[in-house]
Scaffold this motif. Structure first.
Motif, PDB file in Angstrom:
ATOM      1  N   VAL A 169       0.857  -1.185   0.000  1.00  0.00           N
ATOM      2  CA  VAL A 169       0.000   0.000   0.000  1.00  0.00           C
ATOM      3  C   VAL A 169       0.894   1.236   0.000  1.00  0.00           C
ATOM      4  CG1 VAL A 169      -1.813   1.264   1.203  1.00  0.00           C
ATOM      5  CG2 VAL A 169      -1.817  -1.249   1.229  1.00  0.00           C
ATOM      6  N   VAL A 175      -1.571  -1.189  -4.010  1.00  0.00           N
ATOM      7  CA  VAL A 175      -2.446  -0.022  -3.992  1.00  0.00           C
ATOM      8  C   VAL A 175      -1.573   1.201  -4.213  1.00  0.00           C
ATOM      9  CG1 VAL A 175      -4.008   1.391  -2.614  1.00  0.00           C
ATOM     10  CG2 VAL A 175      -4.101  -1.118  -2.442  1.00  0.00           C
ATOM     11  N   VAL A 224     -10.159   0.974  -0.212  1.00  0.00           N
ATOM     12  CA  VAL A 224      -9.352   0.514  -1.341  1.00  0.00           C
ATOM     13  C   VAL A 224      -8.328  -0.520  -0.868  1.00  0.00           C
ATOM     14  CG1 VAL A 224      -7.802   1.223  -3.195  1.00  0.00           C
ATOM     15  CG2 VAL A 224      -9.708   2.699  -2.525  1.00  0.00           C
ATOM     16  N   SER A 225      -7.668  -0.241   0.249  1.00  0.00           N
ATOM     17  CA  SER A 225      -6.737  -1.218   0.809  1.00  0.00           C
ATOM     18  C   SER A 225      -7.464  -2.491   1.213  1.00  0.00           C
ATOM     19  CB  SER A 225      -6.005  -0.622   2.020  1.00  0.00           C
ATOM     20  OG  SER A 225      -5.091   0.369   1.623  1.00  0.00           O
ATOM     21  N   ALA A 255      -8.146  -4.704  -1.809  1.00  0.00           N
ATOM     22  CA  ALA A 255      -6.941  -5.363  -2.302  1.00  0.00           C
ATOM     23  C   ALA A 255      -6.551  -6.518  -1.389  1.00  0.00           C
ATOM     24  CB  ALA A 255      -5.797  -4.348  -2.412  1.00  0.00           C
ATOM     25  N   THR A 293      -4.255  -1.517  -8.034  1.00  0.00           N
ATOM     26  CA  THR A 293      -5.413  -0.638  -7.886  1.00  0.00           C
ATOM     27  C   THR A 293      -4.902   0.775  -7.649  1.00  0.00           C
ATOM     28  OG1 THR A 293      -6.708  -2.404  -6.847  1.00  0.00           O
ATOM     29  CG2 THR A 293      -7.519  -0.149  -6.592  1.00  0.00           C
ATOM     30  N   GLU A 294      -5.412   1.721  -8.397  1.00  0.00           N
ATOM     31  CA  GLU A 294      -5.011   3.114  -8.212  1.00  0.00           C
ATOM     32  C   GLU A 294      -6.159   3.910  -7.604  1.00  0.00           C
ATOM     33  OE1 GLU A 294      -3.229   4.955 -11.587  1.00  0.00           O
ATOM     34  OE2 GLU A 294      -1.607   3.470 -11.690  1.00  0.00           O
TER      35      GLU A 294
END
Length: 243
Positions: free
Chosen positions: A93, A191, A231-232, A235, A216-217
């Motif tokens: 991350v 991430v 988001v984290s 993932a 993932t952006e």
């Protein structure tokens, strides 16, 4: 209540942070039944820090592990994961993913990072610490660096909390060459905060591509796991589903 059939998620913080930087991610994963552990990262040198995390994994986990690192914690899990047989997947991350022989300073130098400065005293407060090797000290981020570069997408009160509670890193941590990387033999997810000023997006993409990571952006700063924890979490769940 945790589900014993799920892999253990181990979250490793980076420099100028502590385990609380994972609070929102921890709660979300625990709510889904995952056992989660958030060990301290000693921030005293890459070899020592990785050895500590590897020892923690050996003594505090059983069964499959998803190992997650933020920032300098990514360099730590790159090394610790290589010597920990229970680790089945890695998640980075906004994190460093060094190859063998690389240092954090090597990676940051040409990247345009806000930390790549000629005079470190312009961004760091430097202090000695007991037991430090000769000529080695630890560094704290100056408040203005936290506000402008480290966590600019957090509210002001949160940024001041980081200033007050940051866990400093030894200068030796960022100049220690990395060992054989776990990401060469384990699947990885990354991430990428596209507004990261500490590890600029170009460097994050380069490292993730080199590792073959699933990426993932998100439009977030260096502390995307705080400003956009979902988001984290996603993932990490994807990594856990692969185990």
């Amino acid at each position: 209540m945790t589900d014993a059939t799920k892999p253990t998620i181990v979250l490793v913080h980076g420099a100028w942070a502590d385990g609380s930087s994972w609070d929102a991610v921890t709660r979300a994963l625990q709510a889904q039944g995952y056992p989660v552990l958030v060990p301290p990262n000693l921030l005293r040198g890459l070899a020592d820090d990785a050895a500590y995390i590897a020892s923690f994994l050996a003594q505090r986990t059983s069964g499959p592990v998803v190992l997650v690192g933020h920032s300098y914690g990514g360099a730590v899990i790159t090394n610790a994961g290589a010597s920990s047989p229970n680790v089945r997947a890695l998640v980075f991350v906004n994190a460093f993913m060094p190859d063998e022989g690389e240092t954090v300073v090597d990676l940051v130098g040409p990247s345009g990072s806000a930390l790549a400065v000629e005079d470190p005293t312009t961004i760091f407060d430097i202090a000695g610490y007991p037991g430090a090797p000769e000529g080695v000290a630890e560094v704290f981020l100056k408040p203005e660096v936290v506000h402008a570069s480290f966590a600019p997408d957090l509210d002001e009160a949160s940024r001041w909390t980081i200033v007050a509670s940051q866990r400093p890193a030894s200068l030796i941590a960022n100049v220690t060459p990395s060992g054989p990387p776990a990401w060469r033999v384990l699947p990885s997810w990354a991430v990428i905060g596209t507004d990261d000023k500490v590890i600029p997006v170009g460097l994050l993409r380069h490292m993730a591509e080199r590792a073959g990571s699933t990426v993932t952006e998100v439009a977030a700063s260096h502390v995307s796991m705080v400003s956009h924890p979902d988001v984290s979490v996603q993932a990490i769940l994807a990594a856990a589903a692969s185990v």
